[in-house]
Motif scaffolding. Structure first.
Motif, PDB file in Angstrom:
ATOM      1  N   ARG A  95       0.844  -1.204   0.000  1.00 53.68           N
ATOM      2  CA  ARG A  95       0.000   0.000   0.000  1.00 53.68           C
ATOM      3  C   ARG A  95       0.875   1.248   0.000  1.00 53.68           C
ATOM      4  N   LYS A  96       1.863   1.251   0.871  1.00 50.48           N
ATOM      5  CA  LYS A  96       2.754   2.412   0.950  1.00 50.48           C
ATOM      6  C   LYS A  96       3.580   2.570  -0.320  1.00 50.48           C
ATOM      7  N   ALA A  97       4.045   1.447  -0.882  1.00 45.77           N
ATOM      8  CA  ALA A  97       4.836   1.498  -2.114  1.00 45.77           C
ATOM      9  C   ALA A  97       4.002   2.046  -3.272  1.00 45.77           C
ATOM     10  N   ALA A  98       2.703   1.793  -3.241  1.00 45.27           N
ATOM     11  CA  ALA A  98       1.803   2.300  -4.277  1.00 45.27           C
ATOM     12  C   ALA A  98       1.438   3.764  -4.041  1.00 45.27           C
ATOM     13  N   GLY A  99       1.881   4.311  -2.910  1.00 47.75           N
ATOM     14  CA  GLY A  99       1.584   5.703  -2.591  1.00 47.75           C
ATOM     15  C   GLY A  99       0.134   5.925  -2.199  1.00 47.75           C
ATOM     16  N   LEU A 100      -0.485   4.899  -1.653  1.00 50.43           N
ATOM     17  CA  LEU A 100      -1.892   4.974  -1.273  1.00 50.43           C
ATOM     18  C   LEU A 100      -2.051   5.066   0.237  1.00 50.43           C
ATOM     19  N   THR A 101      -3.055   5.790   0.653  1.00 56.53           N
ATOM     20  CA  THR A 101      -3.415   5.819   2.063  1.00 56.53           C
ATOM     21  C   THR A 101      -4.447   4.729   2.315  1.00 56.53           C
ATOM     22  N   GLN A 102      -4.732   4.483   3.573  1.00 51.76           N
ATOM     23  CA  GLN A 102      -5.794   3.540   3.903  1.00 51.76           C
ATOM     24  C   GLN A 102      -7.126   4.025   3.349  1.00 51.76           C
ATOM     25  N   VAL A 103      -7.340   5.320   3.379  1.00 53.87           N
ATOM     26  CA  VAL A 103      -8.578   5.904   2.848  1.00 53.87           C
ATOM     27  C   VAL A 103      -8.666   5.656   1.342  1.00 53.87           C
ATOM     28  N   ASP A 104      -7.554   5.866   0.626  1.00 49.68           N
ATOM     29  CA  ASP A 104      -7.538   5.622  -0.822  1.00 49.68           C
ATOM     30  C   ASP A 104      -7.952   4.192  -1.142  1.00 49.68           C
ATOM     31  N   CYS A 105      -7.364   3.251  -0.426  1.00 45.49           N
ATOM     32  CA  CYS A 105      -7.671   1.836  -0.661  1.00 45.49           C
ATOM     33  C   CYS A 105      -9.124   1.523  -0.351  1.00 45.49           C
ATOM     34  N   SER A 106      -9.598   2.016   0.764  1.00 43.81           N
ATOM     35  CA  SER A 106     -10.989   1.768   1.150  1.00 43.81           C
ATOM     36  C   SER A 106     -11.949   2.314   0.100  1.00 43.81           C
ATOM     37  N   LYS A 107     -11.679   3.529  -0.384  1.00 48.17           N
ATOM     38  CA  LYS A 107     -12.543   4.125  -1.410  1.00 48.17           C
ATOM     39  C   LYS A 107     -12.503   3.312  -2.693  1.00 48.17           C
ATOM     40  N   ALA A 108     -11.312   2.885  -3.102  1.00 44.64           N
ATOM     41  CA  ALA A 108     -11.168   2.100  -4.330  1.00 44.64           C
ATOM     42  C   ALA A 108     -11.936   0.786  -4.244  1.00 44.64           C
ATOM     43  N   LEU A 109     -12.101   0.278  -3.042  1.00 47.20           N
ATOM     44  CA  LEU A 109     -12.817  -0.980  -2.830  1.00 47.20           C
ATOM     45  C   LEU A 109     -14.294  -0.760  -2.498  1.00 47.20           C
ATOM     46  N   ASN A 110     -14.707   0.514  -2.508  1.00 49.21           N
ATOM     47  CA  ASN A 110     -16.094   0.858  -2.143  1.00 49.21           C
ATOM     48  C   ASN A 110     -16.446   0.400  -0.735  1.00 49.21           C
ATOM     49  N   ARG A 111     -15.524   0.591   0.161  1.00 51.20           N
ATOM     50  CA  ARG A 111     -15.708   0.191   1.553  1.00 51.20           C
ATOM     51  C   ARG A 111     -15.588   1.426   2.435  1.00 51.20           C
TER      52      ARG A 111
END
Length: 83
Positions: free
Chosen positions: A21-37
């Motif tokens: 996640r960090k290597a992709a430059g994403l925050t936890q919020v970014d990931c959650s949004k991308a997953l519709n969670r």
């Protein structure tokens, strides 16, 4: 048998997910949004309070830019080198 959330293999998986996640430059919020969670989803995953099924793990891998087989191989490598 010990519950998986208390096993070192689970800790290794969480560590790999956080690393990617960090290597992709994403925050936890970014990931959650991308997953519709909800925002708390990735936090719960990384803290080990939420487990993922294989389909959810595959979806998360896509967001992180890694294939599921690559992640599994990394996990296997991490587990075998730690023992």
């Amino acid at each position: 048998m010990t519950k998986t959330i208390y096993r070192p293999e689970h800790t290794a998986l969480l560590s790999l997910l956080r690393k990617h996640r960090k290597a992709a430059g994403l925050t936890q919020v970014d990931c959650s949004k991308a997953l519709n969670r909800p925002q708390s989803f990735m936090s719960d995953v990384e803290n080990g309070t939420r487990r993922l099924d294989i389909v959810q793990l595959r979806d998360l891998c896509k967001v992180l830019g890694i294939s599921l087989p690559e992640l599994v191989q990394e996990l296997e490598n991490a587990i075998t080198t730690s023992h």
